[in-house]
Design a protein around this motif. Structure first.
Motif, short mmCIF file in Angstrom:
data_model
loop_
_atom_site.label_atom_id
_atom_site.label_comp_id
_atom_site.label_asym_id
_atom_site.label_seq_id
_atom_site.Cartn_x
_atom_site.Cartn_y
_atom_site.Cartn_z
N PRO A 238 73.69 21.65 -3.03
CA PRO A 238 73.97 21.11 -1.68
C PRO A 238 73.02 21.64 -0.61
N PHE A 239 72.63 22.90 -0.74
CA PHE A 239 71.71 23.48 0.24
C PHE A 239 70.32 22.86 0.12
N ALA B 187 68.41 20.78 2.97
CA ALA B 187 67.03 21.09 3.36
C ALA B 187 66.15 19.85 3.26
N ALA B 188 66.39 19.01 2.24
CA ALA B 188 65.61 17.78 2.11
C ALA B 188 65.89 16.82 3.26
N LEU B 189 67.16 16.75 3.68
CA LEU B 189 67.49 15.89 4.82
C LEU B 189 66.85 16.39 6.12
N PRO C 53 62.04 20.42 -1.61
CA PRO C 53 63.38 20.88 -1.99
C PRO C 53 64.00 20.05 -3.12
N LEU C 54 63.67 18.77 -3.17
CA LEU C 54 64.24 17.93 -4.22
C LEU C 54 63.69 18.26 -5.60
N LEU C 55 62.46 18.72 -5.67
CA LEU C 55 61.84 19.03 -6.95
C LEU C 55 61.89 20.50 -7.32
N LEU C 56 62.54 21.32 -6.51
CA LEU C 56 62.57 22.76 -6.77
C LEU C 56 63.29 23.09 -8.08
N LEU C 57 64.44 22.50 -8.33
CA LEU C 57 65.18 22.78 -9.55
C LEU C 57 64.46 22.26 -10.81
#
Length: 91
Positions: free
Chosen positions: A40-41, A45-47, A58-62
């Motif tokens: 969720p964080f 951050a992406a928003l 942030p979307l590709l970090l994981l």
């Protein structure tokens, strides 16, 4: 699909040789929980970064973190010093 390493073997060579085996497969459920808590964080951050055009990070970090973990399978590290030697293998 590639698999992550399941075991970590460390061998210490000083006066006598002894080793330590660590089961990494016991750590992966903890990583899953941390990822679910962080998700969720990362979406927030992406928003926030969307108007700046930087929402991709942030979307590709994981997925990038998972790729780094998977790529360590087969990695062997040898550390030599004048008093002792250490070998670390990701199996």
């Amino acid at each position: 699909m590639k698999r992550p390493p399941m075991l970590l073997r460390m061998r210490f060579h000083e006066n006598s040789s002894w080793g330590l085996w660590l089961p990494l497969f016991l750590v992966y459920p903890l990583l899953l929980v941390v990822s679910l808590v962080a998700l969720p964080f990362l979406l927030l951050a992406a928003l926030v970064m969307w108007p700046l055009g930087r929402a991709r990070l942030p979307l590709l970090l994981l997925p990038y973190a998972w790729n780094v973990i998977v790529q360590t399978r087969g990695l062997a590290l040898d550390v030599h010093s004048c008093k002792q030697d250490v070998t670390i293998d990701f199996i």
